[in-house]
Design a protein around this motif. Structure first.
Motif, PDB file in Angstrom:
ATOM      1  N   HIS A  24      72.909  15.421 -47.974  1.00  0.00           N
ATOM      2  CA  HIS A  24      72.398  16.718 -48.427  1.00  0.00           C
ATOM      3  C   HIS A  24      71.141  17.127 -47.655  1.00  0.00           C
ATOM      4  CE1 HIS A  24      75.134  17.491 -51.770  1.00  0.00           C
ATOM      5  NE2 HIS A  24      75.141  16.185 -51.936  1.00  0.00           N
ATOM      6  N   HIS A  26      68.301  15.326 -46.988  1.00  0.00           N
ATOM      7  CA  HIS A  26      67.004  14.796 -47.390  1.00  0.00           C
ATOM      8  C   HIS A  26      66.601  13.598 -46.526  1.00  0.00           C
ATOM      9  CE1 HIS A  26      67.297  17.418 -50.803  1.00  0.00           C
ATOM     10  NE2 HIS A  26      68.400  16.830 -51.216  1.00  0.00           N
ATOM     11  N   GLU A 110      74.625  14.051 -58.078  1.00  0.00           N
ATOM     12  CA  GLU A 110      74.527  15.038 -56.995  1.00  0.00           C
ATOM     13  C   GLU A 110      74.179  16.422 -57.540  1.00  0.00           C
ATOM     14  OE1 GLU A 110      77.095  14.487 -53.172  1.00  0.00           O
ATOM     15  OE2 GLU A 110      78.366  14.041 -54.913  1.00  0.00           O
ATOM     16  N   ASN A 114      70.790  18.328 -56.504  1.00  0.00           N
ATOM     17  CA  ASN A 114      70.878  19.660 -55.897  1.00  0.00           C
ATOM     18  C   ASN A 114      70.108  20.693 -56.727  1.00  0.00           C
ATOM     19  OD1 ASN A 114      72.358  18.835 -53.696  1.00  0.00           O
ATOM     20  ND2 ASN A 114      74.315  19.209 -54.691  1.00  0.00           N
ATOM     21  N   THR A 115      70.166  20.580 -58.031  1.00  0.00           N
ATOM     22  CA  THR A 115      69.430  21.481 -58.902  1.00  0.00           C
ATOM     23  C   THR A 115      67.926  21.304 -58.697  1.00  0.00           C
ATOM     24  OG1 THR A 115      71.203  21.419 -60.553  1.00  0.00           O
ATOM     25  CG2 THR A 115      69.041  22.154 -61.304  1.00  0.00           C
ATOM     26  N   ALA A 117      66.485  20.063 -56.050  1.00  0.00           N
ATOM     27  CA  ALA A 117      66.125  20.407 -54.671  1.00  0.00           C
ATOM     28  C   ALA A 117      65.780  21.882 -54.525  1.00  0.00           C
ATOM     29  CB  ALA A 117      67.250  20.033 -53.717  1.00  0.00           C
TER      30      ALA A 117
END
Length: 120
Positions: A24, A26, A110, A114-115, A117
């Motif tokens: 993703h 990072h 995940e 993602n939320t 991030a």
């Protein structure tokens, strides 16, 4: 790109989480013990910490929340092999962003990462 830190005694878990987070975009640093991870985190920016919650061996979320309070970071997610309603509620009430049982539901983790991030 966020800087993510993984603290977990299990090599397989560290490798899996590292692969997911790197996928993703990072930057990821992983440690087998909390002492080394905290020493590193005290001199580096950490946006997200995924910490194994095993109080009997000294892996705990409290040190990460102290770091979060002092530096305004990181977002903290906790993992545990054992379900403890008391510890889960305590960790969430204290400010962790999520409590996940091991083995971790990858899709759920995940989604949460993602939320989070979006706010990093």
């Amino acid at each position: 790109m966020a800087t993510a830190l993984i603290v977990d005694r299990e090599s397989d878990t560290r490798q899996l989480l590292r692969r997911i987070l790197r996928g993703h975009g990072h930057q990821v640093f992983a440690f087998a013990n909390q002492q080394d991870a905290l020493a590193w985190a005290n001199s580096h920016r950490v946006d997200l910490a995924i910490v194994e919650l095993e109080p009997e061996v000294g892996l705990d979320y409290r040190a990460w929340l102290t770091l979060k309070q002092s530096k305004g970071e990181p977002k903290v997610l906790t993992l545990s092999r054992y379900f403890s309603k008391h510890l889960a509620l305590e960790a969430l009430a204290a400010g962790t962003e999520g409590y996940f049982l091991k083995p971790v539901d990858i899709e759920e983790l995940e989604f949460k990462v993602n939320t989070l991030a979006m706010d990093l």
